[in-house]
Enzyme design. Structure first.
Site, PDB file in Angstrom:
ATOM      1  N   ASP A  68       0.821  -1.186   0.091  1.00 18.06           N
ATOM      2  CA  ASP A  68      -0.036  -0.044   0.134  1.00 18.06           C
ATOM      3  C   ASP A  68       1.038   1.431  -0.059  1.00 18.06           C
ATOM      4  OD1 ASP A  68      -2.995   0.666  -0.099  1.00 18.06           O
ATOM      5  OD2 ASP A  68      -2.260   2.055   1.614  1.00 18.06           O
ATOM      6  N   THR A  69       0.605   2.309  -0.670  1.00 14.86           N
ATOM      7  CA  THR A  69       1.314   3.296  -0.946  1.00 14.86           C
ATOM      8  C   THR A  69       0.551   4.648  -0.806  1.00 14.86           C
ATOM      9  OG1 THR A  69       2.680   2.329  -2.457  1.00 14.86           O
ATOM     10  CG2 THR A  69       2.756   4.530  -2.809  1.00 14.86           C
TER      11      THR A  69
HETATM   12  P1  IMP Z   1      -2.243   2.099  -3.738  1.00 15.29           P
HETATM   13  O1  IMP Z   1      -1.112   1.300  -3.098  1.00 15.29           O
HETATM   14  O2  IMP Z   1      -2.482   1.214  -5.031  1.00 15.29           O
HETATM   15  O3  IMP Z   1      -3.617   2.041  -2.755  1.00 15.29           O
HETATM   16  O4  IMP Z   1      -2.097   3.271  -4.142  1.00 15.29           O
HETATM   17  C1  IMP Z   1      -2.668   4.692  -3.647  1.00 15.29           C
HETATM   18  C2  IMP Z   1      -2.595   5.476  -4.668  1.00 15.29           C
HETATM   19  O5  IMP Z   1      -1.091   6.065  -4.948  1.00 15.29           O
HETATM   20  C3  IMP Z   1      -3.152   5.572  -6.040  1.00 15.29           C
HETATM   21  O6  IMP Z   1      -3.653   6.686  -6.540  1.00 15.29           O
HETATM   22  C4  IMP Z   1      -1.968   5.140  -6.887  1.00 15.29           C
HETATM   23  O7  IMP Z   1      -2.056   5.510  -8.285  1.00 15.29           O
HETATM   24  C5  IMP Z   1      -0.936   5.867  -6.246  1.00 15.29           C
HETATM   25  N1  IMP Z   1       0.550   5.388  -6.299  1.00 15.29           N
HETATM   26  C6  IMP Z   1       0.785   3.936  -5.862  1.00 15.29           C
HETATM   27  N2  IMP Z   1       2.038   3.877  -6.341  1.00 15.29           N
HETATM   28  C7  IMP Z   1       2.712   4.832  -6.802  1.00 15.29           C
HETATM   29  C8  IMP Z   1       3.774   5.088  -7.483  1.00 15.29           C
HETATM   30  O8  IMP Z   1       4.798   4.526  -7.633  1.00 15.29           O
HETATM   31  N3  IMP Z   1       3.610   6.414  -8.389  1.00 15.29           N
HETATM   32  C9  IMP Z   1       2.738   7.323  -8.263  1.00 15.29           C
HETATM   33  N4  IMP Z   1       1.681   7.013  -7.600  1.00 15.29           N
HETATM   34  C10 IMP Z   1       1.535   5.861  -7.066  1.00 15.29           C
END
Ligand code: IMP
Length: 190
Positions: A68-69
């Site tokens: 998760d990011t």
């Molecule tokens: P999730 O980890 O898929 O929940 O990502 C959360 C948000 O951060 C989403 O809008 C993703 O598109 C964005 N995101 C996740 N990883 C990256 C990355 O490596 N670069 C840019 N955006 C990211």
């Protein structure tokens, strides 16, 4: 060795596949027949990563890892953070998310931000987490067409290009996700 990476995001898969040695074969959610949305209801990035990994273990029985990011912007007190995906609404639209962020930073001089990734690994009945952080700034305009999400407006420190202007190998040498996944690989190799 086969392990599930709890994602169907092709960009994440490509990035992570390039970081793991060839003897570790990644299975995506599609590969294991998981098509539903996995709940992400925790108020923290770490909590959501753990929730996703546990969901797969409990419902599908596989050892697995999930990431998760969040993008944390200093002057916005860490927002959008754990709400990065839905910053501009439930449609999770990256362009709308970036537009909202650029608008909220209009006229702001302090544009410092960091990407934070937590990888949660559920293996042999235990849970491990690995965190990676990449420091940078938010640009004034979108630049580049590589990568995904907020990449066109995030410029890592020491670089004059956004993540979306860098080839995958270069993003993978410095990114938040790469830093977390490298720790995961060390753990799996031991
Ligand atoms: P999730 O980890 O898929 O929940 O990502 C959360 C948000 O951060 C989403 O809008 C993703 O598109 C964005 N995101 C996740 N990883 C990256 C990355 O490596 N670069 C840019 N955006 C990211």
């Amino acid at each position: 060795m086969k392990i599930v990476f709890a994602t169907n995001n092709p960009n994440k898969l490509k990035e992570v596949q390039a970081l793991v040695p060839s003897h570790i074969q990644l299975l995506s959610l599609t590969n294991i027949g998981c098509t539903e949305d996995i709940p992400e209801t925790s108020p923290t990035i770490e909590g959501n990563a753990i929730q996703k990994a546990q969901y797969i273990k409990e419902n599908y029985g596989y050892d697995c890892f999930a990431d998760d990011t969040g993008l944390e912007v200093d002057i916005l007190n860490g927002d959008p953070g754990v709400y990065s995906a839905r910053y501009a609404g439930e449609s999770k639209d990256s362009d709308a998310n970036m537009d909202k962020l650029l608008n909220n930073l209009k006229e702001k001089d302090n544009r410092k931000a960091q990407f934070k990734t937590v990888v949660a690994l559920h293996i042999n009945g235990t849970l491990e987490t690995f965190t990676g952080i990449c420091l940078g700034t938010i640009t004034k305009q979108k630049r580049g067409d590589k990568g995904f999400g907020y990449d066109p407006i995030f410029m890592p420190n020491e670089y004059r290009k956004t993540f979306a202007e860098l080839p995958l190998e270069e993003k993978n040498s410095i990114s938040h996700r790469a830093k977390a996944v490298k720790q995961l690989v060390v753990f799996l190799n031991n």
